[in-house]
Design a protein around this motif. Sequence first.
Motif, PDB file in Angstrom:
ATOM      1  N   SER A 178       0.825  -1.198   0.000  1.00  0.00           N
ATOM      2  CA  SER A 178       0.000   0.000   0.000  1.00  0.00           C
ATOM      3  C   SER A 178       0.864   1.254   0.000  1.00  0.00           C
ATOM      4  O   SER A 178       0.587   2.218  -0.735  1.00  0.00           O
ATOM      5  CB  SER A 178      -0.930  -0.004   1.223  1.00  0.00           C
ATOM      6  OG  SER A 178      -1.735   1.150   1.251  1.00  0.00           O
ATOM      7  N   ALA A 180       2.437   1.686  -3.481  1.00  0.00           N
ATOM      8  CA  ALA A 180       1.448   2.142  -4.459  1.00  0.00           C
ATOM      9  C   ALA A 180       1.079   3.601  -4.220  1.00  0.00           C
ATOM     10  O   ALA A 180       0.907   4.381  -5.166  1.00  0.00           O
ATOM     11  CB  ALA A 180       0.203   1.256  -4.401  1.00  0.00           C
ATOM     12  N   LEU A 195      -5.769   5.347 -10.926  1.00  0.00           N
ATOM     13  CA  LEU A 195      -5.545   3.902 -10.921  1.00  0.00           C
ATOM     14  C   LEU A 195      -4.635   3.483  -9.769  1.00  0.00           C
ATOM     15  O   LEU A 195      -4.900   2.489  -9.079  1.00  0.00           O
ATOM     16  CB  LEU A 195      -4.940   3.447 -12.251  1.00  0.00           C
ATOM     17  CG  LEU A 195      -5.895   3.401 -13.440  1.00  0.00           C
ATOM     18  CD1 LEU A 195      -5.125   3.122 -14.725  1.00  0.00           C
ATOM     19  CD2 LEU A 195      -6.964   2.343 -13.218  1.00  0.00           C
ATOM     20  N   ALA A 196      -3.563   4.218  -9.554  1.00  0.00           N
ATOM     21  CA  ALA A 196      -2.636   3.881  -8.464  1.00  0.00           C
ATOM     22  C   ALA A 196      -3.341   3.986  -7.112  1.00  0.00           C
ATOM     23  O   ALA A 196      -3.161   3.128  -6.246  1.00  0.00           O
ATOM     24  CB  ALA A 196      -1.413   4.792  -8.506  1.00  0.00           C
ATOM     25  N   VAL A 206      -5.568   1.082  -6.488  1.00  0.00           N
ATOM     26  CA  VAL A 206      -4.793  -0.061  -6.011  1.00  0.00           C
ATOM     27  C   VAL A 206      -4.555   0.063  -4.509  1.00  0.00           C
ATOM     28  O   VAL A 206      -4.678  -0.921  -3.765  1.00  0.00           O
ATOM     29  CB  VAL A 206      -3.459  -0.186  -6.790  1.00  0.00           C
ATOM     30  CG1 VAL A 206      -2.539  -1.204  -6.140  1.00  0.00           C
ATOM     31  CG2 VAL A 206      -3.718  -0.544  -8.243  1.00  0.00           C
ATOM     32  N   MET A 247      -7.743  -0.979  -2.783  1.00  0.00           N
ATOM     33  CA  MET A 247      -7.974  -2.426  -2.805  1.00  0.00           C
ATOM     34  C   MET A 247      -7.032  -3.160  -1.858  1.00  0.00           C
ATOM     35  O   MET A 247      -7.438  -4.091  -1.159  1.00  0.00           O
ATOM     36  CB  MET A 247      -7.836  -2.961  -4.232  1.00  0.00           C
ATOM     37  CG  MET A 247      -8.984  -2.520  -5.133  1.00  0.00           C
ATOM     38  SD  MET A 247      -8.938  -3.246  -6.782  1.00  0.00           S
ATOM     39  CE  MET A 247      -7.583  -2.338  -7.515  1.00  0.00           C
ATOM     40  N   ILE A 248      -5.779  -2.735  -1.798  1.00  0.00           N
ATOM     41  CA  ILE A 248      -4.823  -3.339  -0.875  1.00  0.00           C
ATOM     42  C   ILE A 248      -5.261  -3.096   0.563  1.00  0.00           C
ATOM     43  O   ILE A 248      -5.227  -4.007   1.406  1.00  0.00           O
ATOM     44  CB  ILE A 248      -3.402  -2.795  -1.112  1.00  0.00           C
ATOM     45  CG1 ILE A 248      -2.865  -3.268  -2.466  1.00  0.00           C
ATOM     46  CG2 ILE A 248      -2.467  -3.204   0.009  1.00  0.00           C
ATOM     47  CD1 ILE A 248      -1.580  -2.582  -2.896  1.00  0.00           C
TER      48      ILE A 248
END
Length: 75
Positions: free
Chosen positions: A27, A30, A44-45, A48, A51-52
Amino acid sequence: MIKLVPDPPHTLEENLVRISDILRCASAVAYEAGDHLSGSKRSLALAVVYMIDMARALVDQSIVEVEARSKTVKA
């Protein structure tokens, strides 16, 4: 000789703690990557990262449940 690689974890709880640590690091990486981007690439990053973080929350909840079960079994 100094051992550089730790022994692999042997219990479910140790595995979950290690997974949580790996997700925390992922995390952070990212987030840092996204911090240097703009527009849709940044979005997008940061998606991520989200989601992490959600996966880590599930793992952390599993750790709490495993700890509670082990206390119940010991009692």
